[in-house]
Design an enzyme around this catalytic site. Sequence first.
Site, PDB file in Angstrom:
ATOM      1  N   GLU A  43       0.792  -1.357   0.076  1.00 38.71           N
ATOM      2  CA  GLU A  43       0.177   0.055   0.009  1.00 38.71           C
ATOM      3  C   GLU A  43       1.002   0.960  -0.062  1.00 38.71           C
ATOM      4  OE1 GLU A  43      -2.851   0.312   3.301  1.00 38.71           O
ATOM      5  OE2 GLU A  43      -2.690   2.646   3.209  1.00 38.71           O
ATOM      6  N   ARG A  47       0.370  10.262   0.089  1.00 37.82           N
ATOM      7  CA  ARG A  47       0.737  11.584   1.294  1.00 37.82           C
ATOM      8  C   ARG A  47       2.087  12.400   0.799  1.00 37.82           C
ATOM      9  NH1 ARG A  47       0.155   7.969   6.873  1.00 37.82           N
ATOM     10  NH2 ARG A  47      -1.848   6.942   6.120  1.00 37.82           N
ATOM     11  N   LYS A 130     -10.694  -1.831   6.260  1.00 41.81           N
ATOM     12  CA  LYS A 130      -9.699  -1.494   7.005  1.00 41.81           C
ATOM     13  C   LYS A 130     -10.058  -1.012   8.615  1.00 41.81           C
ATOM     14  CE  LYS A 130      -6.329   2.341   7.239  1.00 41.81           C
ATOM     15  NZ  LYS A 130      -4.905   2.461   6.317  1.00 41.81           N
TER      16      LYS A 130
HETATM   17  C1  3PG Z   1      -1.145   4.673   8.289  1.00 39.28           C
HETATM   18  O1  3PG Z   1      -2.084   4.902   7.399  1.00 39.28           O
HETATM   19  O2  3PG Z   1      -0.300   5.693   8.586  1.00 39.28           O
HETATM   20  C2  3PG Z   1      -0.843   3.215   8.387  1.00 39.28           C
HETATM   21  O3  3PG Z   1      -2.106   2.859   9.189  1.00 39.28           O
HETATM   22  C3  3PG Z   1       0.278   2.999   9.304  1.00 39.28           C
HETATM   23  O4  3PG Z   1       0.336   3.030  10.373  1.00 39.28           O
HETATM   24  P1  3PG Z   1       1.679   2.834  11.400  1.00 39.28           P
HETATM   25  O5  3PG Z   1       2.720   3.729  10.803  1.00 39.28           O
HETATM   26  O6  3PG Z   1       1.226   2.921  12.769  1.00 39.28           O
HETATM   27  O7  3PG Z   1       2.197   1.367  10.823  1.00 39.28           O
END
Ligand code: 3PG
Length: 209
Positions: A43, A47, A130
């Site tokens: 994924e 961002r 999710k």
């Molecule tokens: C996110 O959207 O940032 C993901 O869920 C990853 O989360 P994490 O950095 O806590 O694994």
Amino acid sequence: MDINTLKDAVARVRVIPVLVLDDISLARPLAEALVRGGLNVLEITLRTPNALRIMSEMAKVEGAIVGSGTVRGFDHMQQSVDAGCQFMVSPGAPRELLASAQNIDIPLLPGVSSPTEAMGAAEMGYSFLKFFPAQAMGGTAVLKSFASPFPDLVFCPTGGVSPANAPNYLGLCNVICVGGSWVTPTELVEKKDFAAIEGLARQATLLGR
Ligand code: 3PG
């Protein structure tokens, strides 16, 4: 890829690396390291300015199944398809977003964290969700509580998942896979230590066994 093919793919790996990356030159070697380590469902979050170009590069890596993350609107969806993504993930589940995704050829995993959101998504035909942000919203206790009223729903908890708590999530009957950023720590990515990242991926494949 339809939702059932995606479910089969994530059920095999059980861990989806969640990537925040902006350096296009790192895209292919990073995806190759993850695939070599056994994690081929990736994924890429929307961002960073170069996220779409990174998805396109990673989608060219043999064996990689690339999805877009942090999808918040129809433009993101169309751009994800154009970048070669095979699935999409959203942090939330607004009704308009879920309706828009029905006009897109690749599946969306909507993000939910409450029974009302889960019911809203289910009503619109989404049964693979999710659970976000997993740890902050109550972690495994909440997912256990979802199992009885929502036997038709399965989840990918993400947000605060780590090698320490991943086995607890993966042991739940309504969890197919978890997502997390721990497999690609920023310092290793910046150092281009792809061997170490491959090792973390390999360790991650053992968490659900
Ligand atoms: C996110 O959207 O940032 C993901 O869920 C990853 O989360 P994490 O950095 O806590 O694994």
